[in-house]
Design an enzyme around this catalytic site. Sequence first.
Site: not given
Length: 291
Positions: A103, A198-199
């Site tokens: 990500f 920060n899932p």
Amino acid sequence: MTLAHEHPSEGTDRPRLAPALAKGTDRLAAAGIESPRVDAELLAAHVLGIGRGRLLLVDAVRGAELRRFEELIEQRARRIPLQHLLGTAAFRHLDLAVGEGVFVPRPETELLAGWGIEHTAPGATVVDLCSGTGALALTVADEAEPGLVVAVERSAEASVYLRRNAAAFPRVRVVQADVTAPDLLDELVGQVDVLLCNPPYVPEGTPVPPEVADHDPAEAVFGGADGLSVIRPVIGRAAELLRPGGVVGIEHDDVHGSAVPDLLRADGRFTDVAAHRDLAGRPRFATARRA
């Protein structure tokens, strides 16, 4: 040092940079890129091996450089993330290696990083869950004075980038594990001072830009039907890992401005629950203190 590109007497028959930048900007704008001029300039600077601020000093470029620039413009127009083309993503003071399988950290997460830094006392134990590139963990290690930072990431592909980025930080320990596991970091129960996360939190079915849909790993973006499938167990585990007085900060979707603070309150083991907005005024992360 003077760049070869900067000599006005050289390369008079070479392609000019200014028209190439204008053409590239137009191509990106037509493709729907939000910041076409900035992206074009960053790609040009990348090809030339200089900082973006030095582009004003460049008049002409070599033919091979122009061709490479045009190739990158076409790739960006196909909505390949800018960071993938550059090979790095800027995050506060760091340039993090990125690519397919991890990500790309977003600027808004820098706010949670700043909050984490402010709450990290010298020698503190810090845990970063869903670490990805290591943006939160490495920023805290870089800008504060923790004794230990543990960066947890489940994905094998993302962990490759995490380990590469963490190599320069001896106080950072990388753990490949599922953050929803009930025995996660058992050796640190009751010892953690700061826990950041920060899932994946976007509700499934939410439309996302092509850069996200086609290139960010889905498991790092979507958090179940309501976007809270990872946040719920993280809150429970945070309560077990944190020492009394330790703090937790969790980033969330802008639709979760009430939901995540409510989950922290409902757990019953936290005080000082607070909601935080990003620079655009959108709900962005929630924090709390272990009772």
